[in-house]
Each structure stands twice: as structure tokens, then as C-alpha cells.
Design a protein around this motif. Structure first.
Motif, mmCIF file in Angstrom:
data_model
loop_
_atom_site.group_PDB
_atom_site.id
_atom_site.type_symbol
_atom_site.label_atom_id
_atom_site.label_comp_id
_atom_site.label_asym_id
_atom_site.label_seq_id
_atom_site.Cartn_x
_atom_site.Cartn_y
_atom_site.Cartn_z
ATOM 1 N N TYR A 244 9.412 -23.777 39.369
ATOM 2 C CA TYR A 244 9.742 -22.696 38.450
ATOM 3 C C TYR A 244 10.926 -23.099 37.591
ATOM 4 O O TYR A 244 11.868 -23.731 38.067
ATOM 5 C CB TYR A 244 10.054 -21.418 39.236
ATOM 6 N N LEU A 245 10.876 -22.697 36.323
ATOM 7 C CA LEU A 245 11.904 -23.051 35.358
ATOM 8 C C LEU A 245 12.618 -21.790 34.898
ATOM 9 O O LEU A 245 11.997 -20.881 34.356
ATOM 10 C CB LEU A 245 11.261 -23.767 34.171
ATOM 11 N N ASN A 246 13.920 -21.740 35.134
ATOM 12 C CA ASN A 246 14.766 -20.651 34.671
ATOM 13 C C ASN A 246 15.165 -20.984 33.231
ATOM 14 O O ASN A 246 15.738 -22.045 32.993
ATOM 15 C CB ASN A 246 16.000 -20.546 35.569
ATOM 16 N N PRO A 247 14.897 -20.111 32.264
ATOM 17 C CA PRO A 247 15.251 -20.420 30.876
ATOM 18 C C PRO A 247 16.741 -20.706 30.677
ATOM 19 O O PRO A 247 17.126 -21.403 29.745
ATOM 20 C CB PRO A 247 14.836 -19.169 30.095
ATOM 21 N N LYS A 248 17.576 -20.209 31.572
ATOM 22 C CA LYS A 248 19.021 -20.449 31.477
ATOM 23 C C LYS A 248 19.405 -21.817 32.033
ATOM 24 O O LYS A 248 20.525 -22.270 31.840
ATOM 25 C CB LYS A 248 19.789 -19.347 32.204
ATOM 26 N N SER A 249 18.500 -22.466 32.757
ATOM 27 C CA SER A 249 18.727 -23.807 33.325
ATOM 28 C C SER A 249 17.494 -24.674 33.076
ATOM 29 O O SER A 249 16.772 -25.025 34.003
ATOM 30 C CB SER A 249 18.982 -23.707 34.831
ATOM 31 N N PRO A 250 17.241 -25.062 31.828
ATOM 32 C CA PRO A 250 15.992 -25.754 31.499
ATOM 33 C C PRO A 250 15.890 -27.199 31.995
ATOM 34 O O PRO A 250 14.903 -27.863 31.731
ATOM 35 C CB PRO A 250 15.959 -25.703 29.964
ATOM 36 N N SER A 251 16.876 -27.649 32.739
ATOM 37 C CA SER A 251 16.804 -29.010 33.281
ATOM 38 C C SER A 251 16.663 -29.025 34.802
ATOM 39 O O SER A 251 16.883 -30.043 35.440
ATOM 40 C CB SER A 251 18.040 -29.811 32.858
ATOM 41 N N VAL A 252 16.273 -27.878 35.366
ATOM 42 C CA VAL A 252 16.122 -27.775 36.820
ATOM 43 C C VAL A 252 14.793 -27.092 37.149
ATOM 44 O O VAL A 252 14.442 -26.080 36.552
ATOM 45 C CB VAL A 252 17.286 -26.956 37.451
ATOM 46 N N ILE A 253 14.066 -27.678 38.091
ATOM 47 C CA ILE A 253 12.865 -27.042 38.624
ATOM 48 C C ILE A 253 13.252 -26.438 39.973
ATOM 49 O O ILE A 253 13.824 -27.116 40.823
ATOM 50 C CB ILE A 253 11.712 -28.051 38.811
ATOM 51 N N TYR A 254 12.910 -25.158 40.149
ATOM 52 C CA TYR A 254 13.256 -24.439 41.369
ATOM 53 C C TYR A 254 12.020 -24.215 42.238
ATOM 54 O O TYR A 254 10.892 -24.224 41.759
ATOM 55 C CB TYR A 254 13.891 -23.086 41.034
ATOM 56 N N ARG B 8 17.876 -20.056 43.543
ATOM 57 C CA ARG B 8 18.332 -21.379 43.123
ATOM 58 C C ARG B 8 18.125 -22.425 44.230
ATOM 59 O O ARG B 8 19.059 -23.097 44.637
ATOM 60 C CB ARG B 8 19.785 -21.309 42.675
ATOM 61 N N ILE B 9 16.891 -22.555 44.673
ATOM 62 C CA ILE B 9 16.517 -23.593 45.625
ATOM 63 C C ILE B 9 15.927 -24.726 44.785
ATOM 64 O O ILE B 9 14.815 -24.627 44.279
ATOM 65 C CB ILE B 9 15.497 -23.082 46.661
ATOM 66 N N ILE B 10 16.686 -25.787 44.614
ATOM 67 C CA ILE B 10 16.324 -26.847 43.679
ATOM 68 C C ILE B 10 15.229 -27.746 44.253
ATOM 69 O O ILE B 10 15.333 -28.220 45.377
ATOM 70 C CB ILE B 10 17.558 -27.691 43.315
ATOM 71 N N VAL B 11 14.212 -27.991 43.446
ATOM 72 C CA VAL B 11 13.175 -28.973 43.758
ATOM 73 C C VAL B 11 13.559 -30.292 43.095
ATOM 74 O O VAL B 11 13.611 -31.332 43.736
ATOM 75 C CB VAL B 11 11.786 -28.504 43.270
ATOM 76 N N ALA B 12 13.837 -30.240 41.794
ATOM 77 C CA ALA B 12 14.230 -31.435 41.031
ATOM 78 C C ALA B 12 15.216 -31.025 39.948
ATOM 79 O O ALA B 12 15.105 -29.936 39.380
ATOM 80 C CB ALA B 12 13.012 -32.099 40.407
ATOM 81 N N ALA B 13 16.161 -31.904 39.670
ATOM 82 C CA ALA B 13 17.151 -31.662 38.611
ATOM 83 C C ALA B 13 17.186 -32.885 37.703
ATOM 84 O O ALA B 13 17.069 -34.019 38.171
ATOM 85 C CB ALA B 13 18.518 -31.401 39.220
#
Length: 191
Positions: free
Chosen positions: A65-75, A81-86
Motif C-alpha cells: 500500500y502506498l500512502n500519498p504522503k510517503s510516495p517512496s514507501v510501500i506499506y 506504518r508497517i514498512i514492506v519496502a522503502a
């Protein structure tokens, strides 16, 4: 004849099966197969699909999932905010939108990207078990061991990082434990 049809069905099913795997360590990510510049990191315990293998690299597909406020992180899910990839912030990434988020929920996306070839695992049960053991054996030395359900998924990374330097946990295992704690937090939500 029935045996032949059954064998063909099994073979067809097997060939169409996705190559879903996991890693117990952080995996470096690259835009192109021959790149040496790392543009991102895939965190442990998260599923990804191997699409192609070329020498020391693999082309992988990562969903999340992509938060529009953090477009460089997949959750991992659409609200925590459980990061899959950054990824590096200045890198142009080509996400495919799977489903548009509604009512404040984040967009479900996927990305195809190159990664270092490692020893991957067909499931994450053993690595989560190892993470639980590392947490249990190291995080109750100075105080009573916190329950995994004591903190929220968003709070666990800061709580863990504030105390990890007083433990014997190797740096390479820290994200493994954080992912375990977040996926067992009191407010954890499955995708």
C-alpha cells in the motif's frame, strides 16, 4: 488416461503457481538488472514474487500500500506504518495501481524491481519464530518482557529502537524483530 490427465493438470497448476518467497534479512533493490546503485530496501518477513532470475539478481514483484504522503514507501496494509519496502526519495518509481484507496485508506500498488539473489524461503513461519525467540531472550533483561500486544504497530519501531542498544541483538536482525513486533501488535490489521 485418468493418470495422464491428472498429471497434466498438476503440471499445469505447478507451472502457473506464483513463486512467492520471503527473506529473513534486508534485501537491496535496484531499478535495473545491471545497476550497482541501491535505490531501496525490502524488509524481512514480507512476501514477494520472483518473476525472473539473471545471474546474481532477481526481478521481483512487491505488493503493498502506498500512502500519498510517503510516495517512496510501500506499506503492509492500508492504514499502518508497517514498512514492506522503502526507496530513495529522488528516484522515479513505476508503481502499478491495483486498487484506489477510499475514505482515507491508501492505494494498493505493486512494483517490479530488481533485487540481490539470496537464499529465500517459501514461508515466513521459521523467521517469525526466530524473531520471537530473539525478542524473548533479549528484551526482558533490564525489565519485565513487554507483551507483543502492549504497543501499537506504529509505536513498536520507536519503542524497540530506544532499547535495542542495551541488548545482544545483532544489527542485521533488528528489522526482523521490528516486523515481528508490528505484525503482532495490539492494533495489527491484516491487509
Amino acid at each position: 488416461m485418468k493418470k495422464i490427465l491428472t498429471s497434466l493438470f498438476v503440471l499445469a497448476t505447478f507451472s502457473l503457481a506464483k513463486n512467492i518467497v520471503y527473506s529473513d534479512e534486508i534485501i537491496s533493490l535496484y531499478l535495473h538488472q545491471n545497476d550497482t546503485k541501491v535505490v531501496g530496501r525490502l524488509l524481512p518477513t514480507n512476501a514477494f514474487e520472483i518473476l525472473e532470475e539473471q545471474n546474481a539478481k532477481v526481478l521481483v514483484k512487491i505488493n503493498g500500500y502506498l500512502n500519498p504522503k510517503s510516495p517512496s514507501v510501500i506499506y503492509f496494509n492500508n492504514s499502518q506504518r508497517i514498512i514492506v519496502a522503502a526507496f530513495s526519495k529522488n528516484i522515479k518509481l513505476n508503481f502499478s495501481q491495483i486498487k484506489k484507496g477510499k475514505n482515507g485508506k491508501w492505494d494498493k500498488v505493486s512494483i517490479k524491481i530488481w533485487a540481490d539473489k539470496k537464499d529465500f524461503f517459501k514461508d515466513n513461519k521459521k523467521m517469525l519464530s526466530r524473531a520471537k525467540e530473539l525478542f524473548s531472550n533479549n528484551c526482558g533483561i533490564c525489565h519485565a518482557l513487554h507483551s507483543e500486544k502492549e504497543f501499537s504497530a506504529n509505536a513498536w519501531p520507536a519503542v524497540f529502537k530506544s532499547m535495542v542498544n542495551r541488548t545482544g541483538i545483532d544489527k542485521k536482525d533488528q528489522w526482523l524483530i521490528i516486523e515481528y513486533l508490528q505484525k503482532n501488535a495490539k492494533d495489527f490489521k491484516i491487509k
